[in-house]
Structures are given as structure tokens and as C-alpha cells.
Design a protein around this motif. Sequence first.
Motif, PDB file in Angstrom:
ATOM      1  N   ARG A   1      51.718  38.817  82.405  1.00  0.00           N
ATOM      2  CA  ARG A   1      51.049  39.279  81.193  1.00  0.00           C
ATOM      3  C   ARG A   1      51.358  38.355  80.023  1.00  0.00           C
ATOM      4  O   ARG A   1      52.427  37.771  79.942  1.00  0.00           O
ATOM      5  N   GLY A   2      50.404  38.252  79.112  1.00  0.00           N
ATOM      6  CA  GLY A   2      50.583  37.435  77.926  1.00  0.00           C
ATOM      7  C   GLY A   2      49.232  36.959  77.421  1.00  0.00           C
ATOM      8  O   GLY A   2      48.189  37.336  77.961  1.00  0.00           O
ATOM      9  N   PRO A   3      49.260  36.090  76.420  1.00  0.00           N
ATOM     10  CA  PRO A   3      50.464  35.629  75.706  1.00  0.00           C
ATOM     11  C   PRO A   3      50.921  36.637  74.651  1.00  0.00           C
ATOM     12  O   PRO A   3      50.133  37.348  74.063  1.00  0.00           O
ATOM     13  N   TRP A   4      52.251  36.631  74.446  1.00  0.00           N
ATOM     14  CA  TRP A   4      52.882  37.467  73.435  1.00  0.00           C
ATOM     15  C   TRP A   4      53.553  36.562  72.392  1.00  0.00           C
ATOM     16  O   TRP A   4      53.745  35.359  72.620  1.00  0.00           O
ATOM     17  N   PRO A   5      53.975  37.147  71.261  1.00  0.00           N
ATOM     18  CA  PRO A   5      54.856  36.384  70.373  1.00  0.00           C
ATOM     19  C   PRO A   5      56.104  35.945  71.144  1.00  0.00           C
ATOM     20  O   PRO A   5      56.592  36.683  72.005  1.00  0.00           O
ATOM     21  N   PRO A   6      56.625  34.780  70.865  1.00  0.00           N
ATOM     22  CA  PRO A   6      57.705  34.215  71.692  1.00  0.00           C
ATOM     23  C   PRO A   6      59.080  34.795  71.395  1.00  0.00           C
ATOM     24  O   PRO A   6      60.012  34.088  70.998  1.00  0.00           O
ATOM     25  N   TYR A   7      59.232  36.097  71.637  1.00  0.00           N
ATOM     26  CA  TYR A   7      60.511  36.758  71.380  1.00  0.00           C
ATOM     27  C   TYR A   7      61.673  36.065  72.096  1.00  0.00           C
ATOM     28  O   TYR A   7      62.739  35.847  71.523  1.00  0.00           O
ATOM     29  N   SER A   8      61.479  35.749  73.349  1.00  0.00           N
ATOM     30  CA  SER A   8      62.588  35.266  74.175  1.00  0.00           C
ATOM     31  C   SER A   8      63.043  33.867  73.794  1.00  0.00           C
ATOM     32  O   SER A   8      64.118  33.427  74.197  1.00  0.00           O
ATOM     33  N   PHE A   9      62.235  33.145  73.014  1.00  0.00           N
ATOM     34  CA  PHE A   9      62.533  31.761  72.714  1.00  0.00           C
ATOM     35  C   PHE A   9      62.774  31.507  71.218  1.00  0.00           C
ATOM     36  O   PHE A   9      63.150  30.408  70.832  1.00  0.00           O
ATOM     37  N   ALA A  10      62.525  32.519  70.387  1.00  0.00           N
ATOM     38  CA  ALA A  10      62.741  32.349  68.941  1.00  0.00           C
ATOM     39  C   ALA A  10      63.654  33.405  68.363  1.00  0.00           C
ATOM     40  O   ALA A  10      64.038  33.308  67.207  1.00  0.00           O
ATOM     41  N   MET A  11      64.001  34.413  69.153  1.00  0.00           N
ATOM     42  CA  MET A  11      64.866  35.481  68.659  1.00  0.00           C
ATOM     43  C   MET A  11      66.266  34.930  68.380  1.00  0.00           C
ATOM     44  O   MET A  11      66.850  34.244  69.214  1.00  0.00           O
ATOM     45  N   LEU A  12      66.766  35.269  67.193  1.00  0.00           N
ATOM     46  CA  LEU A  12      68.117  34.848  66.827  1.00  0.00           C
ATOM     47  C   LEU A  12      69.062  36.034  66.956  1.00  0.00           C
ATOM     48  O   LEU A  12      68.677  37.177  66.753  1.00  0.00           O
ATOM     49  N   ASP A  13      70.319  35.750  67.277  1.00  0.00           N
ATOM     50  CA  ASP A  13      71.338  36.799  67.356  1.00  0.00           C
ATOM     51  C   ASP A  13      71.827  37.102  65.958  1.00  0.00           C
ATOM     52  O   ASP A  13      72.716  36.430  65.426  1.00  0.00           O
ATOM     53  N   GLU A  14      71.186  38.091  65.333  1.00  0.00           N
ATOM     54  CA  GLU A  14      71.557  38.448  63.969  1.00  0.00           C
ATOM     55  C   GLU A  14      72.882  39.201  63.975  1.00  0.00           C
ATOM     56  O   GLU A  14      73.140  40.026  64.835  1.00  0.00           O
ATOM     57  N   GLN A  15      73.678  38.927  62.998  1.00  0.00           N
ATOM     58  CA  GLN A  15      74.972  39.598  62.852  1.00  0.00           C
ATOM     59  C   GLN A  15      74.876  40.703  61.817  1.00  0.00           C
ATOM     60  O   GLN A  15      74.113  40.617  60.898  1.00  0.00           O
TER      61      GLN A  15
ATOM     62  N   ARG B   1      60.478  24.922  68.125  1.00  0.00           N
ATOM     63  CA  ARG B   1      60.376  25.113  69.574  1.00  0.00           C
ATOM     64  C   ARG B   1      59.132  25.909  69.958  1.00  0.00           C
ATOM     65  O   ARG B   1      58.486  25.615  70.962  1.00  0.00           O
ATOM     66  N   VAL B   2      58.794  26.912  69.164  1.00  0.00           N
ATOM     67  CA  VAL B   2      57.702  27.809  69.568  1.00  0.00           C
ATOM     68  C   VAL B   2      56.368  27.469  68.936  1.00  0.00           C
ATOM     69  O   VAL B   2      55.358  28.101  69.259  1.00  0.00           O
ATOM     70  N   GLN B   3      56.338  26.487  68.055  1.00  0.00           N
ATOM     71  CA  GLN B   3      55.073  26.183  67.378  1.00  0.00           C
ATOM     72  C   GLN B   3      53.993  25.833  68.394  1.00  0.00           C
ATOM     73  O   GLN B   3      54.175  25.016  69.286  1.00  0.00           O
ATOM     74  N   GLY B   4      52.847  26.477  68.262  1.00  0.00           N
ATOM     75  CA  GLY B   4      51.727  26.214  69.155  1.00  0.00           C
ATOM     76  C   GLY B   4      51.894  26.772  70.549  1.00  0.00           C
ATOM     77  O   GLY B   4      51.195  26.356  71.472  1.00  0.00           O
ATOM     78  N   CYS B   5      52.802  27.743  70.723  1.00  0.00           N
ATOM     79  CA  CYS B   5      53.079  28.295  72.051  1.00  0.00           C
ATOM     80  C   CYS B   5      53.036  29.821  72.022  1.00  0.00           C
ATOM     81  O   CYS B   5      53.209  30.446  70.979  1.00  0.00           O
ATOM     82  N   GLY B   6      52.824  30.394  73.191  1.00  0.00           N
ATOM     83  CA  GLY B   6      52.949  31.829  73.391  1.00  0.00           C
ATOM     84  C   GLY B   6      53.891  32.106  74.538  1.00  0.00           C
ATOM     85  O   GLY B   6      54.224  31.208  75.322  1.00  0.00           O
ATOM     86  N   GLU B   7      54.335  33.338  74.624  1.00  0.00           N
ATOM     87  CA  GLU B   7      55.239  33.741  75.698  1.00  0.00           C
ATOM     88  C   GLU B   7      54.479  34.540  76.758  1.00  0.00           C
ATOM     89  O   GLU B   7      53.699  35.436  76.436  1.00  0.00           O
ATOM     90  N   TRP B   8      54.736  34.207  78.002  1.00  0.00           N
ATOM     91  CA  TRP B   8      54.171  34.937  79.136  1.00  0.00           C
ATOM     92  C   TRP B   8      55.300  35.611  79.897  1.00  0.00           C
ATOM     93  O   TRP B   8      56.347  35.000  80.144  1.00  0.00           O
ATOM     94  N   SER B   9      55.063  36.846  80.265  1.00  0.00           N
ATOM     95  CA  SER B   9      56.031  37.611  81.051  1.00  0.00           C
ATOM     96  C   SER B   9      55.539  37.700  82.488  1.00  0.00           C
ATOM     97  O   SER B   9      54.382  38.071  82.725  1.00  0.00           O
ATOM     98  N   VAL B  10      56.403  37.365  83.434  1.00  0.00           N
ATOM     99  CA  VAL B  10      56.048  37.458  84.856  1.00  0.00           C
ATOM    100  C   VAL B  10      57.159  38.206  85.583  1.00  0.00           C
ATOM    101  O   VAL B  10      58.337  37.850  85.482  1.00  0.00           O
ATOM    102  N   LYS B  11      56.743  39.225  86.299  1.00  0.00           N
ATOM    103  CA  LYS B  11      57.657  39.998  87.125  1.00  0.00           C
ATOM    104  C   LYS B  11      57.204  39.902  88.574  1.00  0.00           C
ATOM    105  O   LYS B  11      56.007  39.979  88.854  1.00  0.00           O
ATOM    106  N   VAL B  12      58.156  39.733  89.474  1.00  0.00           N
ATOM    107  CA  VAL B  12      57.875  39.709  90.910  1.00  0.00           C
ATOM    108  C   VAL B  12      58.665  40.836  91.549  1.00  0.00           C
ATOM    109  O   VAL B  12      59.880  40.948  91.332  1.00  0.00           O
TER     110      VAL B  12
END
Length: 272
Positions: free
Chosen positions: A258-272, A136-147
Motif C-alpha cells: 500500500r502507498g504512497p504515504w507520507p514518509p514517516y519511517s524515513f523522516a520521523m525524528l526521535d523527539e525528546q 532524504r525524503v524530498q520527492g519521495c513517498g513511503e510504501w508499506s509491504v507486508k508478506v
Amino acid sequence: MGTSRDASQVSTAGAGAPPPGTARYLYAVCRGLPEGALSQVRGIHDSLVELVPYQDIVAVVSTVPMDSFGEEALRRHLEDLAWLESTVRAHDAVIQAVAARAPTAPLRFATVCFDDDAVRARLEERYVPLTRALDRVQGCGEWSVKVLAPAPAPALGAAARPAGLTGAEYLRLRKEQSQRRTDADEQAAATALVIHEDLVARSRASRRLPAQDPRLSGHSGTMLLNAAYLVPDDDADAFEAAISGLRSDHGDVVVDGRGPWPPYSFAMLDEQ
């Protein structure tokens, strides 16, 4: 936190076991990392960053002392803001370095395994969701936008009636002020939605996140939108330009992109 504590996964020395009193700290999982790409990268406590492979993916790890990352020790450390800040920075720096070189799925802060065999067991267990996340995240970055809506002007108080106004006139002014504020809030919320929909159309995926506490965000005013957008690297310049255009077009709100950042929001897994 994501601490692995299955004693059945502990191996003997020489078969993936770290030195006594230490454990393996996991930063991220990646795929296609060039050989030697992390040779100059250091982890928590200036530790050597190493790789634990499983099939076509690798876990990025380092060795950490259990007197800092055991369950009881970690609980104490999480109350030490200086320790927490420096350790989180080191954690994030490794992820940033990995994400700059390969598709990366960041792992949660303080994900710890007893040894390399336990790391490989975790990779085997989560192989399918990890592979999907990396696809999903290959070749992509994450951008954060706040309004944000600007902080409103102080309201007229019951004890601050301007001189020369009758009680009826003062109540009318307060009602008008309240209505203007309501109208402004509704307009700002509508603007935030327009901005979000515009950016969604320009991204591969998006996530709306909870509004941040002003003490953490550093922003004043009401946060109307806190969102992350997954944007192909080839479209990063155009996405940044779109944010600038939206900022110019909508002067009634504050647009912080702001960005690009590592894609935390799209690649983060819920580790147990």
C-alpha cells in the motif's frame, strides 16, 4: 510522546504566546511550503493550522487546550480509545495535507510546546537532523509491504485419531504433517526474503519493521515481512506494478502493498 516543558522557553503574551490555558501542538516540519497551501486545513479540535518558521524550515502547529494535552490530562486521554482514535486521525490528516504539498518530516503524536518561542527553540536545536531528513525524503513517498504466510490447516490432535488407523500410522501422519508445515514455513520465509530484496533494489531506502499484532493489522496468518520502502515519486507506478508482479509470482504467500504515504519511517525524528 514529545512534550516540551522547559519553563525558560515561555515568552510573554504578544511574543509568541498562545492564549492562557493553551499550548502549541506540533504536527510536522516541512520546507518549501507554498504560501497559503494550508489555509483550508484544520487540525485537532478543528483548530486553525499555522506555521512557525525558522531559517528555511517551518513547523506546522495549532493551538490546543492544556486540559487535554497537559501531562496528566494526556495520560488519562490515552486510555480513552474513542478520543485517541479521533485525535490520531486529526494528527495524521494534517501531516497528509502537508506531505502532499512539500517535503515533510512528521513529528510524533502529542508533541507539545508552551509557545512559538519554544517551537523555534526546538527547530533550532534539531535543525541539522531535520534538514537531513527533508533532503532524504524530498520527492519521495513511503510504501508499506507486508508478506504473510496463510494460516495453517488444523493439526491432528492426540484425541482426534481417525478411525481405522493404528497408533503407528497415526504417529507417522502427525510427523509428516509437522514436516510439511516446517517445510512450508521455511519456503514462505525464503519467499518473503526474495520479495524484500527485490523491493529494496527498487527503492531509495528501506526499513524492516516489527511484525504487527493480527488484531492491529487485520491479517490472519504469520507476518513474515513488515517493511517500508522510500520510493521516488517518479518511480511510484513502476513500484506498484512490481508489487503486483510479486503477488502473482508468489502465490504461496499473501503480499499486501500500500502507498504512497507520507514518509514517516524515513523522516520521523526521535523527539525528546
